[in-house]
Design a protein around this motif. Structure first.
Motif, PDB file in Angstrom:
ATOM      1  N   VAL A  89       0.840  -1.206   0.000  1.00 28.44           N
ATOM      2  CA  VAL A  89       0.000   0.000   0.000  1.00 28.44           C
ATOM      3  C   VAL A  89       0.874   1.256   0.000  1.00 28.44           C
ATOM      4  CG1 VAL A  89      -1.628   1.362   1.372  1.00 28.44           C
ATOM      5  CG2 VAL A  89      -2.010  -1.088   1.050  1.00 28.44           C
ATOM      6  N   SER A  90       1.908   1.267   0.844  1.00 29.98           N
ATOM      7  CA  SER A  90       2.713   2.497   0.902  1.00 29.98           C
ATOM      8  C   SER A  90       3.543   2.700  -0.366  1.00 29.98           C
ATOM      9  CB  SER A  90       3.606   2.534   2.138  1.00 29.98           C
ATOM     10  OG  SER A  90       3.746   1.298   2.726  1.00 29.98           O
ATOM     11  N   LEU A  91       4.057   1.613  -0.954  1.00 32.95           N
ATOM     12  CA  LEU A  91       4.913   1.769  -2.132  1.00 32.95           C
ATOM     13  C   LEU A  91       4.099   2.045  -3.390  1.00 32.95           C
ATOM     14  CD1 LEU A  91       7.371  -1.182  -1.488  1.00 32.95           C
ATOM     15  CD2 LEU A  91       8.009   1.227  -1.558  1.00 32.95           C
TER      16      LEU A  91
ATOM     17  N   GLY B  69      12.983   4.344  -0.174  1.00 34.17           N
ATOM     18  CA  GLY B  69      13.968   4.634   0.871  1.00 34.17           C
ATOM     19  C   GLY B  69      13.292   4.925   2.195  1.00 34.17           C
ATOM     20  N   ILE B  70      12.200   5.686   2.128  1.00 33.98           N
ATOM     21  CA  ILE B  70      11.476   6.054   3.355  1.00 33.98           C
ATOM     22  C   ILE B  70      10.781   4.836   3.939  1.00 33.98           C
ATOM     23  CG2 ILE B  70       9.590   7.474   4.267  1.00 33.98           C
ATOM     24  CD1 ILE B  70      10.331   9.517   2.054  1.00 33.98           C
ATOM     25  N   VAL B  71      10.134   4.041   3.071  1.00 34.54           N
ATOM     26  CA  VAL B  71       9.435   2.842   3.550  1.00 34.54           C
ATOM     27  C   VAL B  71      10.417   1.913   4.259  1.00 34.54           C
ATOM     28  CG1 VAL B  71       8.091   0.818   2.874  1.00 34.54           C
ATOM     29  CG2 VAL B  71       7.700   3.011   1.735  1.00 34.54           C
ATOM     30  N   ILE B  72      11.569   1.687   3.628  1.00 32.35           N
ATOM     31  CA  ILE B  72      12.573   0.804   4.236  1.00 32.35           C
ATOM     32  C   ILE B  72      13.038   1.376   5.571  1.00 32.35           C
ATOM     33  CG2 ILE B  72      14.924  -0.070   4.010  1.00 32.35           C
ATOM     34  CD1 ILE B  72      14.350  -0.532   1.069  1.00 32.35           C
ATOM     35  N   ALA B  73      13.284   2.672   5.608  1.00 32.53           N
ATOM     36  CA  ALA B  73      13.757   3.294   6.848  1.00 32.53           C
ATOM     37  C   ALA B  73      12.732   3.113   7.967  1.00 32.53           C
ATOM     38  CB  ALA B  73      14.048   4.777   6.617  1.00 32.53           C
TER      39      ALA B  73
ATOM     40  N   ILE C 275      11.394  -5.819   0.843  1.00 37.08           N
ATOM     41  CA  ILE C 275      12.186  -6.244  -0.314  1.00 37.08           C
ATOM     42  C   ILE C 275      11.337  -7.104  -1.244  1.00 37.08           C
ATOM     43  CG2 ILE C 275      14.147  -7.671  -1.026  1.00 37.08           C
ATOM     44  CD1 ILE C 275      15.034  -5.091   0.022  1.00 37.08           C
ATOM     45  N   ALA C 276      10.565  -8.025  -0.653  1.00 36.38           N
ATOM     46  CA  ALA C 276       9.716  -8.883  -1.477  1.00 36.38           C
ATOM     47  C   ALA C 276       8.763  -8.036  -2.319  1.00 36.38           C
ATOM     48  CB  ALA C 276       8.944  -9.868  -0.594  1.00 36.38           C
ATOM     49  N   VAL C 277       8.112  -7.053  -1.684  1.00 38.12           N
ATOM     50  CA  VAL C 277       7.150  -6.222  -2.415  1.00 38.12           C
ATOM     51  C   VAL C 277       7.862  -5.376  -3.480  1.00 38.12           C
ATOM     52  CG1 VAL C 277       5.528  -4.296  -2.208  1.00 38.12           C
ATOM     53  CG2 VAL C 277       5.428  -6.172  -0.574  1.00 38.12           C
ATOM     54  N   LEU C 278       9.014  -4.815  -3.122  1.00 43.41           N
ATOM     55  CA  LEU C 278       9.778  -4.029  -4.106  1.00 43.41           C
ATOM     56  C   LEU C 278      10.128  -4.884  -5.324  1.00 43.41           C
ATOM     57  CD1 LEU C 278      12.359  -1.917  -2.068  1.00 43.41           C
ATOM     58  CD2 LEU C 278      10.650  -1.061  -3.662  1.00 43.41           C
ATOM     59  N   MET C 279      10.526  -6.131  -5.046  1.00 41.80           N
ATOM     60  CA  MET C 279      10.888  -7.043  -6.132  1.00 41.80           C
ATOM     61  C   MET C 279       9.682  -7.388  -6.998  1.00 41.80           C
ATOM     62  SD  MET C 279      13.979  -8.042  -6.533  1.00 41.80           S
ATOM     63  CE  MET C 279      15.176  -6.895  -5.953  1.00 41.80           C
TER      64      MET C 279
END
Lengths: 195, 181
Positions: A154-156, A164-168, B120-124
């Motif tokens: 949802v956020s991405l 970068g923000i989501v990961i952080a 990472i899974a979702v990004l991929m």
């Protein structure tokens, strides 16, 4: 023995440098193959971490990963060797090919090559996505994996928040996650004990 | 000369340190520095560099840096621009991971490692989707499915190095797809 490590770094990084089409992100599955399966520089979990943090930092992805993998195996010199092996062939190629720029740009052969390889990269990325999803599923448990997966999606994708923000944010929450789960569980248990 | 070197360093440093999400994300920022700010190239020239950069394999940001640096100040210029593109963010990654490895056994770091996996899974998955679309846009759904199917079979059922698979795809694209596009 030392030379053999450098050999692996150079061969692995030249290979990923000249075979990735479409910039850094498309080359991640190839780097993963060299780093985890072929030369075993890092474990798969560690690769996932490196990828995540590389994504959270600015700058080109593939070169950052090349630098760290080189550093991990052979220190600073390893990082330099690894990055050079990854970028030199194509960096020199673009300078030398200056003259034939237009020929290459209009070339149908090149266009065909790029197009064919996209479908292959599509599959490689897909397999990697599947494996990371499985890892999350096993590591976090179904409920948390599904919940966090949905939040991440949802956020991405829907809210278009920067990766970068989501990961952080996820990393930041991760600091407290195990502790919270622990506390919740023990609270649940003591409640049961009372009743 | 010194000033040119400094400008090359600064321009590429800024463009890449502000670009999130890898080389492709930095392209507009590089264009801003190269074309609008320092006037090293015209928009058309930059477009050509981008086109040839995309026609060649390898990371895109470093190719552009090498070429523009060379164009402005020769081989040393190419070195400076590439250095400014790579070294700051690579150093940051190394330092951060060193810190993380030091506290490897802490439950806090373990939690961070766990939490990052679904992202990472979702990004991929999103990246996969993007490449699938790119592929169907250029060669159509059937070609994509056939190439993808063969690739999946090769990668799961055989021990072939993925590099060989890519070389075969290059050959197929050069020999067959070049006539149909």
């Amino acid at each position: 023995m030392g030379w053999k490590d450098y050999n692996g770094l150079v061969i692995g990084m030249v290979r990923t440098g000249i075979l990735g089409y479409g910039g850094g992100p498309s080359v991640i599955p190839l780097i993963r193959y060299e780093a985890v399966t072929r030369y075993k520089w890092v474990s798969d979990e560690e690769f996932g971490e490196i990828l995540a943090i590389a994504n959270a930092l600015p700058g080109p992805i593939a070169t950052k990963m090349a630098a760290y993998l080189g550093y991990k195996t052979k220190g600073v010199l390893g990082a330099i060797v690894s990055v050079l092996a990854h970028i030199l062939p194509t960096s020199i190629a673009i300078i030398v090919l200056l003259g034939s720029m237009y020929a290459l740009r209009e070339s149908k052969v090149v266009a065909g090559m790029v197009a064919a390889v996209r479908a292959v990269i599509f599959v490689m990325l897909g397999m990697m996505a599947y494996e990371f999803a499985m890892k999350a599923w096993k590591g976090l448990g179904k409920v948390f994996a599904a919940l966090f997966g949905v939040i991440a999606f949802v956020s991405l994708q829907l809210l278009n928040i920067h990766p970068g923000i989501v990961i952080a944010v996820f990393l930041g929450y991760g600091v407290f996650h195990l502790d919270l789960v622990q506390r919740f569980k023990s609270k649940g248990n003591s409640d049961k004990g009372v009743s | 000369m010194l000033q040119t070197w400094w400008e090359l360093f600064w321009g590429f440093f800024v463009a890449n340190i502000l670009g999130y999400g890898g080389g492709p994300a930095s392209i507009p920022l590089m264009q801003e520095e190269i074309v609008n700010h320092y006037h090293w190239m015209t928009t058309e020239q930059f477009g050509d560099v981008l086109a040839i950069g995309n026609a060649l394999p390898g990371p895109i940001a470093t190719k552009i840096a090498a070429f523009v640096g060379y164009h402005v100040a020769g081989w040393f210029g190419a070195f400076i621009a590439t250095f400014a593109t790579i070294v700051p963010s690579a150093t940051a990654l190394i330092l951060l991971l060193r810190l993380l490895n030091k506290h490897r056994t802490s439950p806090k770091v373990k939690g961070m490692t766990l939490l990052v996996q679904p992202v990472i899974a979702v990004l991929m998955i999103l990246l996969t989707w993007e490449f699938g679309q790119l592929s169907t846009d250029s060669i159509g759904i059937w070609q994509t499915l056939v190439i993808a199917g063969i690739s999946l079979w090769v990668m799961t059922k055989t021990k072939l190095h993925p590099a060989i698979l890519i070389v075969i795809a290059f050959a197929y694209g050069a020999l067959v797809l070049s006539h149909t596009m």
